[in-house]
Design a protein around this motif. Structure first.
Motif, PDB file in Angstrom:
ATOM      1  N   ASN A  59      16.824  -8.798 -13.633  1.00  0.00           N
ATOM      2  CA  ASN A  59      15.701  -7.885 -13.409  1.00  0.00           C
ATOM      3  C   ASN A  59      15.277  -7.822 -11.951  1.00  0.00           C
ATOM      4  OD1 ASN A  59      15.429  -7.234 -16.184  1.00  0.00           O
ATOM      5  ND2 ASN A  59      14.291  -9.141 -16.525  1.00  0.00           N
ATOM      6  N   SER A  60      15.980  -8.494 -11.080  1.00  0.00           N
ATOM      7  CA  SER A  60      15.602  -8.508  -9.668  1.00  0.00           C
ATOM      8  C   SER A  60      15.920  -7.170  -9.007  1.00  0.00           C
ATOM      9  CB  SER A  60      16.315  -9.641  -8.945  1.00  0.00           C
ATOM     10  OG  SER A  60      17.710  -9.507  -9.071  1.00  0.00           O
ATOM     11  N   TYR A  61      15.139  -6.836  -8.003  1.00  0.00           N
ATOM     12  CA  TYR A  61      15.335  -5.586  -7.250  1.00  0.00           C
ATOM     13  C   TYR A  61      14.692  -5.743  -5.878  1.00  0.00           C
ATOM     14  CZ  TYR A  61      10.458  -4.702  -8.543  1.00  0.00           C
ATOM     15  OH  TYR A  61       9.106  -4.808  -8.708  1.00  0.00           O
ATOM     16  N   ILE A  62      14.946  -4.765  -5.011  1.00  0.00           N
ATOM     17  CA  ILE A  62      14.364  -4.769  -3.667  1.00  0.00           C
ATOM     18  C   ILE A  62      13.225  -3.759  -3.629  1.00  0.00           C
ATOM     19  CG2 ILE A  62      14.751  -4.341  -1.209  1.00  0.00           C
ATOM     20  CD1 ILE A  62      16.129  -6.833  -2.166  1.00  0.00           C
ATOM     21  N   SER A  63      12.076  -4.179  -3.162  1.00  0.00           N
ATOM     22  CA  SER A  63      10.955  -3.265  -2.953  1.00  0.00           C
ATOM     23  C   SER A  63      10.822  -2.963  -1.464  1.00  0.00           C
ATOM     24  CB  SER A  63       9.654  -3.861  -3.484  1.00  0.00           C
ATOM     25  OG  SER A  63       9.282  -4.997  -2.716  1.00  0.00           O
ATOM     26  N   TYR A  64      10.233  -1.819  -1.163  1.00  0.00           N
ATOM     27  CA  TYR A  64      10.074  -1.372   0.228  1.00  0.00           C
ATOM     28  C   TYR A  64       8.627  -0.949   0.457  1.00  0.00           C
ATOM     29  CZ  TYR A  64      15.153  -1.044  -0.102  1.00  0.00           C
ATOM     30  OH  TYR A  64      16.482  -1.317  -0.312  1.00  0.00           O
ATOM     31  N   LYS A  65       8.182  -1.159   1.660  1.00  0.00           N
ATOM     32  CA  LYS A  65       6.845  -0.720   2.052  1.00  0.00           C
ATOM     33  C   LYS A  65       6.969   0.648   2.732  1.00  0.00           C
ATOM     34  CE  LYS A  65       2.796  -2.234   4.709  1.00  0.00           C
ATOM     35  NZ  LYS A  65       2.288  -3.219   5.696  1.00  0.00           N
ATOM     36  N   VAL A  66       6.321   1.650   2.155  1.00  0.00           N
ATOM     37  CA  VAL A  66       6.349   3.012   2.708  1.00  0.00           C
ATOM     38  C   VAL A  66       5.035   3.243   3.443  1.00  0.00           C
ATOM     39  CG1 VAL A  66       6.499   5.469   2.177  1.00  0.00           C
ATOM     40  CG2 VAL A  66       7.849   3.829   0.857  1.00  0.00           C
ATOM     41  N   ASN A  67       5.134   3.405   4.759  1.00  0.00           N
ATOM     42  CA  ASN A  67       3.956   3.540   5.615  1.00  0.00           C
ATOM     43  C   ASN A  67       3.780   4.995   6.035  1.00  0.00           C
ATOM     44  OD1 ASN A  67       3.874   0.470   5.997  1.00  0.00           O
ATOM     45  ND2 ASN A  67       5.854   0.994   6.884  1.00  0.00           N
ATOM     46  N   THR A  68       2.566   5.503   5.945  1.00  0.00           N
ATOM     47  CA  THR A  68       2.276   6.885   6.319  1.00  0.00           C
ATOM     48  C   THR A  68       1.137   6.928   7.323  1.00  0.00           C
ATOM     49  OG1 THR A  68       2.943   7.650   4.121  1.00  0.00           O
ATOM     50  CG2 THR A  68       1.664   9.179   5.462  1.00  0.00           C
ATOM     51  N   GLN A  69       1.313   7.755   8.332  1.00  0.00           N
ATOM     52  CA  GLN A  69       0.260   8.016   9.316  1.00  0.00           C
ATOM     53  C   GLN A  69       0.150   9.528   9.447  1.00  0.00           C
ATOM     54  OE1 GLN A  69       1.019   6.498  13.249  1.00  0.00           O
ATOM     55  NE2 GLN A  69      -1.114   6.668  13.886  1.00  0.00           N
ATOM     56  N   THR A  70      -1.044  10.075   9.226  1.00  0.00           N
ATOM     57  CA  THR A  70      -1.173  11.526   9.183  1.00  0.00           C
ATOM     58  C   THR A  70      -2.581  11.968   9.551  1.00  0.00           C
ATOM     59  OG1 THR A  70      -0.883  13.468   7.749  1.00  0.00           O
ATOM     60  CG2 THR A  70      -1.791  11.492   6.727  1.00  0.00           C
ATOM     61  N   ASN A  71      -2.674  13.244   9.944  1.00  0.00           N
ATOM     62  CA  ASN A  71      -3.986  13.858  10.148  1.00  0.00           C
ATOM     63  C   ASN A  71      -4.192  15.028   9.192  1.00  0.00           C
ATOM     64  OD1 ASN A  71      -2.282  15.811  11.132  1.00  0.00           O
ATOM     65  ND2 ASN A  71      -3.143  15.876  13.205  1.00  0.00           N
ATOM     66  N   LEU A  72      -3.353  15.111   8.145  1.00  0.00           N
ATOM     67  CA  LEU A  72      -3.435  16.216   7.200  1.00  0.00           C
ATOM     68  C   LEU A  72      -4.581  15.986   6.217  1.00  0.00           C
ATOM     69  CD1 LEU A  72       0.369  16.767   6.442  1.00  0.00           C
ATOM     70  CD2 LEU A  72      -1.066  17.794   8.219  1.00  0.00           C
ATOM     71  N   PRO A  73      -5.374  17.005   5.972  1.00  0.00           N
ATOM     72  CA  PRO A  73      -6.571  16.823   5.121  1.00  0.00           C
ATOM     73  C   PRO A  73      -6.245  16.574   3.654  1.00  0.00           C
ATOM     74  CG  PRO A  73      -6.263  19.147   5.684  1.00  0.00           C
ATOM     75  CD  PRO A  73      -5.281  18.374   6.516  1.00  0.00           C
ATOM     76  N   GLU A  74      -5.051  16.932   3.189  1.00  0.00           N
ATOM     77  CA  GLU A  74      -4.746  16.743   1.770  1.00  0.00           C
ATOM     78  C   GLU A  74      -4.492  15.286   1.404  1.00  0.00           C
ATOM     79  OE1 GLU A  74      -0.980  18.788   3.549  1.00  0.00           O
ATOM     80  OE2 GLU A  74      -3.148  18.779   3.872  1.00  0.00           O
ATOM     81  N   PHE A  75      -4.400  14.414   2.396  1.00  0.00           N
ATOM     82  CA  PHE A  75      -4.255  12.987   2.125  1.00  0.00           C
ATOM     83  C   PHE A  75      -5.619  12.313   2.212  1.00  0.00           C
ATOM     84  CE2 PHE A  75       0.007  14.207   3.479  1.00  0.00           C
ATOM     85  CZ  PHE A  75       0.781  13.605   2.502  1.00  0.00           C
ATOM     86  N   ASN A  76      -5.785  11.248   1.433  1.00  0.00           N
ATOM     87  CA  ASN A  76      -7.086  10.581   1.350  1.00  0.00           C
ATOM     88  C   ASN A  76      -7.424   9.777   2.601  1.00  0.00           C
ATOM     89  OD1 ASN A  76      -7.386  11.563  -1.285  1.00  0.00           O
ATOM     90  ND2 ASN A  76      -6.364   9.779  -2.181  1.00  0.00           N
ATOM     91  N   TYR A  77      -6.398   9.261   3.286  1.00  0.00           N
ATOM     92  CA  TYR A  77      -6.615   8.405   4.452  1.00  0.00           C
ATOM     93  C   TYR A  77      -5.672   8.813   5.570  1.00  0.00           C
ATOM     94  CZ  TYR A  77      -8.744   5.612   0.746  1.00  0.00           C
ATOM     95  OH  TYR A  77      -9.497   5.201  -0.324  1.00  0.00           O
ATOM     96  N   GLY A  78      -5.983   8.352   6.770  1.00  0.00           N
ATOM     97  CA  GLY A  78      -5.131   8.658   7.916  1.00  0.00           C
ATOM     98  C   GLY A  78      -3.955   7.706   8.029  1.00  0.00           C
TER      99      GLY A  78
END
Length: 457
Positions: A59-78
């Protein structure tokens, strides 16, 4: 701890949801560095980092951290980050393919059964997953998909809920489609036959598989694209095959230089100066060259071989977009055939005494079939126009990407050649300083042990 579950990692630190990202840089779609979509002040930067092995055993797998930086208003945070695994990326690609038919959904790295936890494989997959998201970020339509935005910012529970909702919707759609065709029996065979014909049409004929739909100028363009993609796929396959062969020979060269250097070093230990020093220095230089070649192979693998195979995967995405158009055209053809069949049945019933009620039902069936044809035609024309736009975009970006890959590969070769030359240039003065001829005789004589005294007679 690397072994914590995804949920634990979210709960342990809220920064998994809102975390500082890397500094924004201009988009580099080819090499998968930090990515940015910039248009009239709009910024969307996405990186993939911190691959970690989760769980143990099968059941092991690799997880990844997806980082987002944005100034678009449709996203909740920058700035924010989420944890995703490979199957989440696959789910996103599937939703985009269904949600925006005819678009070229960027390809994902291929699955692996063996070596999927090796450092080299994990890093390669990380780069390609980052490239996948980068291409989505700069795509006019795909970047606007609600599934793309959900993937970037939803927590584990939100993503799971979205998956469950889509699964239920797909099941409902399948049941509705089955009911509209009359359920099982012969209609089930008909449905299977329709799907088989769609597959054959997509595979064997670019735009001309459905003769009941008149061939348009767009069909002519698609036929040209299909011929171009077919030939391009063959040629790109040849380039990728020979690129892999070149990488293999360079790895063998690196190993050969190491063995070569070791052999001369051991040989030098068997000799005395100045020959021993010369052989040892040559062995050391060969060992350094081995390291240089190994480093160069790693760079060429990431920045030349990998993009070549990625280009082949892109061609697969192009074929999927063409298949979506062919599928919609086939659906239009089936709707047209169904309409003609219902018209013929209605015409046959009209004027027959005692069949007025059946004739009225047949007329309503014709009206519904006409609406179905109009709907299928609108969907086909929308997908067809999208495919034409996507093909033009594909050709333009492919030319730019290939130019960048070839230029960077050439620059790498020049830099590598300079580093190799520097190694030999540094060795040459040391070898030239070793005495030879008469000077060597004097050198050995000066270092020879004194002769033992001769005893008196």
């Amino acid at each position: 701890s690397p072994e914590r579950s995804t949920a634990d990692r979210h709960q342990a630190s809220p920064s998994w949801r809102i975390a500082p990202g890397r500094q924004a840089t201009m988009m580099d779609s080819q090499f998968g560095g930090p990515q940015q979509s910039v248009s009239t002040g709009r910024m969307l930067t996405i990186t993939v980092s911190d691959p970690k092995k989760e769980s143990e055993g099968i059941n092991s797998y690799i997880s990844y951290k997806v980082n987002t930086q944005t100034n678009l208003p449709e996203f909740n945070y920058g700035q924010f980050s989420v944890i995703r695994r490979y199957s989440d990326f696959v789910w996103l690609a599937e939703q985009l393919y269904r949600d925006v038919p005819g678009s070229i959904v960027p390809p994902l790295p291929e699955k692996a059964v063996v070596g999927r936890f090796s450092a080299e494989f994990v890093e390669s997959r990380r780069r390609l997953l980052e490239k996948f998201l980068a291409r989505l970020a700069v795509h006019d339509e795909l970047s606007e998909s609600r599934f793309f935005k959900l993937f970037l910012q939803a927590d584990d529970a939100g993503l799971a809920a979205a998956k469950a909702e889509r699964k239920a919707q797909a099941k409902h759609d399948a049941e509705h489609a089955k009911a509209s065709k009359g359920g099982g029996g012969l209609s089930g065979i008909s449905s299977w036959f329709d799907d088989a014909m769609t597959s054959i049409t997509v595979t064997m004929s670019g735009s001309s598989g459905d003769r009941s739909v008149e061939k348009s100028p767009a069909d002519e363009k698609i036929d040209e694209v299909v011929a171009y993609i077919t030939n391009l796929e063959v040629q790109m396959g040849n380039v990728a095959k020979h690129t892999s062969g070149l990488m293999k020979r360079n790895r063998e060269l690196a190993n050969g230089l190491f063995e070569f250097g070791l052999a001369f070093t051991l040989l030098g230990q068997m000799e005395t100066d100045p020959l021993a020093a010369a052989l040892t220095k040559l062995g050391h230089a060969s060992d350094q060259l081995s390291l240089l070649v190994t480093d160069e192979v790693a760079k060429e693998t990431a920045h030349f071989e990998e993009p070549m195979y990625d280009s082949i995967r892109v061609l697969g995405a192009v074929k999927a977009a063409l298949a979506a158009r062919a599928k919609h055209k086939h659906a239009l053809a089936l709707a047209c055939v169904d309409l003609e069949h219902k018209k013929a049945l209605a015409a046959k019933l009209h004027g027959q005494p005692g069949k007025e009620e059946r004739a009225a039902l047949a007329d309503r069936a014709v009206e519904k079939a006409q609406a179905d044809v109009a709907s299928a035609r609108d969907a086909f024309e929308q997908v067809s126009a999208r495919v034409i736009r996507e093909m033009e975009r594909f050709k333009r970006e492919k030319a730019n990407d290939m130019r960048r890959v070839v230029l960077d590969y050439t620059a790498m070769q020049i830099e590598h050649a300079k580093r190799v030359e520097a190694q030999w240039q540094n060795l040459l003065p040391e070898l030239e300083a070793i005495p030879d001829g008469a000077a060597a005789d004097d050198y050995y004589a000066a270092r020879a042990p004194p002769a033992p005294p001769v005893p008196p007679p």
